[in-house]
Write a protein that holds these residues in place. Structure first.
Motif, PDB file in Angstrom:
ATOM      1  N   PHE A 403       0.840  -1.204   0.000  1.00 35.39           N
ATOM      2  CA  PHE A 403       0.000   0.000   0.000  1.00 35.39           C
ATOM      3  C   PHE A 403       0.873   1.251   0.000  1.00 35.39           C
ATOM      4  O   PHE A 403       0.610   2.216  -0.751  1.00 35.39           O
ATOM      5  N   ALA A 404       1.926   1.271   0.818  1.00 32.79           N
ATOM      6  CA  ALA A 404       2.815   2.439   0.878  1.00 32.79           C
ATOM      7  C   ALA A 404       3.441   2.713  -0.479  1.00 32.79           C
ATOM      8  O   ALA A 404       3.474   3.851  -0.960  1.00 32.79           O
ATOM      9  N   VAL A 405       3.935   1.662  -1.115  1.00 34.04           N
ATOM     10  CA  VAL A 405       4.558   1.817  -2.432  1.00 34.04           C
ATOM     11  C   VAL A 405       3.523   2.253  -3.467  1.00 34.04           C
ATOM     12  O   VAL A 405       3.775   3.137  -4.295  1.00 34.04           O
ATOM     13  N   LEU A 419       2.139   5.377   5.912  1.00 38.97           N
ATOM     14  CA  LEU A 419       2.218   3.918   5.872  1.00 38.97           C
ATOM     15  C   LEU A 419       3.651   3.429   6.048  1.00 38.97           C
ATOM     16  O   LEU A 419       3.899   2.425   6.719  1.00 38.97           O
ATOM     17  N   ARG A 420       4.615   4.156   5.469  1.00 41.49           N
ATOM     18  CA  ARG A 420       6.019   3.731   5.559  1.00 41.49           C
ATOM     19  C   ARG A 420       6.491   3.704   7.008  1.00 41.49           C
ATOM     20  O   ARG A 420       7.328   2.875   7.382  1.00 41.49           O
ATOM     21  N   LEU A 427      12.716  -1.836   2.679  1.00 42.52           N
ATOM     22  CA  LEU A 427      11.687  -2.450   1.853  1.00 42.52           C
ATOM     23  C   LEU A 427      12.102  -3.862   1.453  1.00 42.52           C
ATOM     24  O   LEU A 427      13.278  -4.137   1.229  1.00 42.52           O
ATOM     25  N   HIS A 428      11.111  -4.738   1.328  1.00 42.41           N
ATOM     26  CA  HIS A 428      11.375  -6.103   0.903  1.00 42.41           C
ATOM     27  C   HIS A 428      11.477  -6.163  -0.620  1.00 42.41           C
ATOM     28  O   HIS A 428      11.139  -5.205  -1.329  1.00 42.41           O
ATOM     29  N   GLU A 429      11.928  -7.311  -1.100  1.00 42.54           N
ATOM     30  CA  GLU A 429      12.196  -7.476  -2.532  1.00 42.54           C
ATOM     31  C   GLU A 429      10.956  -7.204  -3.378  1.00 42.54           C
ATOM     32  O   GLU A 429      11.028  -6.549  -4.412  1.00 42.54           O
ATOM     33  N   PHE A 442      14.096   2.512  -5.318  1.00 46.46           N
ATOM     34  CA  PHE A 442      13.692   2.495  -3.914  1.00 46.46           C
ATOM     35  C   PHE A 442      14.385   3.614  -3.142  1.00 46.46           C
ATOM     36  O   PHE A 442      13.875   4.092  -2.131  1.00 46.46           O
ATOM     37  N   VAL A 443      15.549   4.069  -3.625  1.00 46.88           N
ATOM     38  CA  VAL A 443      16.238   5.192  -2.981  1.00 46.88           C
ATOM     39  C   VAL A 443      15.399   6.461  -3.140  1.00 46.88           C
ATOM     40  O   VAL A 443      15.210   7.228  -2.186  1.00 46.88           O
ATOM     41  N   GLU A 444      14.874   6.681  -4.345  1.00 48.39           N
ATOM     42  CA  GLU A 444      14.006   7.848  -4.577  1.00 48.39           C
ATOM     43  C   GLU A 444      12.782   7.786  -3.677  1.00 48.39           C
ATOM     44  O   GLU A 444      12.363   8.797  -3.098  1.00 48.39           O
ATOM     45  N   PHE A 445      12.211   6.594  -3.545  1.00 43.89           N
ATOM     46  CA  PHE A 445      11.046   6.417  -2.673  1.00 43.89           C
ATOM     47  C   PHE A 445      11.366   6.851  -1.246  1.00 43.89           C
ATOM     48  O   PHE A 445      10.694   7.700  -0.661  1.00 43.89           O
ATOM     49  N   ASP A 446      12.409   6.276  -0.648  1.00 48.96           N
ATOM     50  CA  ASP A 446      12.708   6.574   0.746  1.00 48.96           C
ATOM     51  C   ASP A 446      13.188   8.002   0.948  1.00 48.96           C
ATOM     52  O   ASP A 446      12.877   8.631   1.958  1.00 48.96           O
ATOM     53  N   GLU A 447      13.938   8.554  -0.014  1.00 49.08           N
ATOM     54  CA  GLU A 447      14.404   9.928   0.151  1.00 49.08           C
ATOM     55  C   GLU A 447      13.252  10.914   0.103  1.00 49.08           C
ATOM     56  O   GLU A 447      13.205  11.871   0.872  1.00 49.08           O
ATOM     57  N   LYS A 448      12.301  10.678  -0.789  1.00 44.52           N
ATOM     58  CA  LYS A 448      11.172  11.606  -0.873  1.00 44.52           C
ATOM     59  C   LYS A 448      10.260  11.485   0.341  1.00 44.52           C
ATOM     60  O   LYS A 448       9.687  12.469   0.796  1.00 44.52           O
TER      61      LYS A 448
END
Length: 605
Positions: A403-405, A419-420, A427-429, A442-448
């Motif tokens: 859901f977070a992704v 949600l994160r 994050l899992h695979e 996934f780096v862009e996801f967590d940084e944002k």
């Protein structure tokens, strides 16, 4: 040629027509009927468990008697076999997988346990560089067991199916799997009471298995299966062979006629089963584009037999695809019909998100398409309902991660951040794969997500400026202070950067330490080798990972890798379950690695 031009023109016209969303979706794809008597995944799981009890579990309990690991191993196996068939959440729960890993670490080398743990570790973490070694060990042991060879066949097919999609015929792994197929077709692995369970096992356990139609037909012709099972397998294989010929050629046409004959015979014998009707969706699709009454008829018959039969929905979605005569609007209408079933105890509503994501791939600006209010609402509602579904509580944390992704992909950063914060660790695979499919790292996801917290964003930016000025100690001090004051994803993200600062110092100390979880995001500018040349390591850490250990890019082990430096070599080990550390000389490739058995547990250091 006329057919080819017509197909191309129709596809283009459909693509051009899609932005006109004034058409009511019900007019494009009629509602999916939910038959009260239809099977669901629960009946498939129960059928597979009864089969597993006879073929896998009862013999295993005998082998496990008087073993120190017996209690936990039997408990693990009894639950894990239920995940060998399709279900809404088909990844093994993390706690159950950890139990299996502990059983192996405690000394269990039984082929059933090795097979189950290796299979589900691959599903959870991505490819393991030495998974073939463990499958091979399990296969060698399974073939020595008395009784039906179903377990050996499962393992052999996994070994063959995890090779290239189309290996050359005569490949030893493939040939071995064929030989075992001939054995299990008549050795009691499958009996009449199993009611066609082999069709589920053939279709789900190893979709990448390299089929050879003539050999498969020969193998299964002598099998002691019911007539309808024989006819279904024959129809599947003939369809696959027909698809390898150019459309409209005599051989293509003749094979589809034969496939139709076999599948219709199977359906007449067992209209209460979904497999033959699903096969006929593909046959009908090759004869005419959808909307096509026959395609929809076979789809309705398939889901009337098993409401959530995955292959039926995939076949129907393929028929709606804009690239083969359908349209983007039709793809979305199919997804909305799946969502409208409201059956979140099954996988069916999730095909709405699949349809939305696949349509976005056809747009030059996918982000703009996904951030539209209607598309955002589609994705968020499906995920919200899936997380709230009480029958899927066992997989709740995994579904929250999805859901977070998903929220991030459709542009709802606030919801994604909320949600994160509920997700412990990286994050899992599967979540990283979702981001990759959406062309997001996934780096862009967590940084944002981290940037939504002003203190964390400020600390990361300040540390980066100090690092650029060569003030590494001051940069690290800023991060340490921010880390102490942060929580959740912000704390984790800052911790990653601290780990990157500490990497060279720990490597120089020569003791084992854990690699940063954000392996792809750490740029290693050089290593403090004790030899005078001080040779530079490659700039990107993902190259380091592949060179040293064969670990897939992205550090799928979730930070479980540990490393230490030496003057002439780096040693890198994955201390999880039964995987021993690997030692490589500098510059060697993963293929040249030699396994070394390490006494003690460096992972505890």
């Amino acid at each position: 040629m006329c057919i080819r031009i017509h197909s191309w023109l129709l596809a283009v016209l459909c693509l051009l027509a899609v932005p006109a969303y004034g058409i009511e979706v019900e007019q494009l794809f009629a509602p999916i009927r939910v038959e009260p008597q239809a099977r669901t995944w629960r009946e498939t799981v129960a059928q597979n468990h009864a089969w597993s009890e006879r073929v896998l579990l009862a013999p295993f309990r005998e082998r496990a008697k008087n073993q120190s690991w017996a209690g936990q191993a039997v408990l693990f196996a009894e639950h894990a076999v239920d995940f060998l068939v399709p279900r809404p959440d088909d990844e093994l729960p993390p706690a159950l997988l950890r139990m299996g890993c502990r059983v192996v670490a405690d000394g269990c080398r039984d082929p059933l346990i090795l097979f189950l743990v290796t299979r589900f570790k691959i599903k959870a973490e991505g490819e393991l560089g030495n998974h073939k070694e463990f499958y091979a060990e399990a296969l060698a042991a399974a073939e020595k067991l008395d009784g039906p060879k179903g377990l050996a066949w499962f393992i052999a097919r996994r070994l063959a199916g995890r090779r290239l999609f189309d290996p050359v015929q005569g490949d030893p792994a493939t040939s071995h799997a064929y030989a075992l197929a001939q054995t299990v077709s008549s050795d009691g692995t499958y009996v009449e009471a199993d009611d066609g369970l082999i069709l589920t096992h053939l279709g789900y356990l190893d979709p990448n298995f390299p089929w050879a139609v003539d050999k498969d037909l020969e193998i299964f012709a002598g099998a002691s299966f019911p007539e309808w099972v024989h006819a279904t397998i024959e129809g599947w294989l003939l369809t696959k062979e027909a698809e390898s010929y150019e459309h409209g050629t005599p051989r293509h046409t003749d094979l589809f006629i034969e496939a139709r004959r076999s599948l219709e015979q199977a359906w007449r014998l067992r209209p209460d089963r979904p497999e033959a009707a699903t096969g006929l969706i593909a046959v009908a699709r090759h004869e005419a584009f959808f909307p096509n009454e026959e395609i929809r008829t076979w789809f309705d018959r398939a889901v009337a037999a098993q409401f959530d039969y995955p292959a039926a929905y995939i076949a129907m979605f393929n028929a709606c695809n804009a690239g083969v005569g359908g349209s983007q609007a039709l793809m979305l209408a199919f997804g909305d019909a799946c969502r409208a079933t409201d059956r979140y105890d099954t996988r069916v509503p999730q095909y709405c998100q699949l349809a939305t994501m696949k349509v976005s791939e056809l747009w030059s600006d996918a982000k703009a398409f996904l951030s539209r209010p209607d598309n955002r609402e589609r994705v968020i509602e499906v995920n919200r309902r899936k997380v709230a579904e009480p029958t899927r509580a066992q997989a709740r944390m995994r579904n929250i991660e999805a859901f977070a992704v998903s929220a991030f992909i459709v542009g709802d950063l606030d919801l994604a951040a909320e949600l994160r914060r509920q997700i412990p660790g990286p994050l899992h695979e599967f979540a990283r794969d979702m981001l990759t499919d959406a062309r997001i790292s996934f780096v862009e996801f967590d940084e944002k997500i981290a940037a939504l917290s002003r203190p964390a964003a400020t600390a990361l930016a300040d540390a980066a400026r100090k690092e650029d000025l060569g003030k590494s100690s001051a940069a690290r001090a800023v991060l340490v202070g921010a880390h102490a004051a942060s929580t959740g994803i912000e704390k984790e993200r800052i911790g990653w950067r601290i780990g990157a600062f500490d990497f060279q110092e720990k490597l120089a100390a020569g003791t084992w330490f854990r690699l940063p979880s954000n392996l792809d995001d750490v740029a290693w500018k050089g290593a403090p080798w004790s030899n005078p040349q001080r040779r530079q390591l490659p700039a990107r850490s993902s190259r380091i990972a592949r060179t040293l250990s064969g670990l897939p890019a992205g550090n799928g082990g979730g930070g479980a890798w540990r490393i230490r430096g030496r003057s002439e070599r780096i040693e890198c080990g994955y201390f999880s379950c039964f995987l021993w550390p690997t030692t490589l000389r500098r510059g060697a490739t993963a293929a040249a690695a030699k396994r070394t058995v390490w006494r003690g547990d460096p992972g505890a250091a």
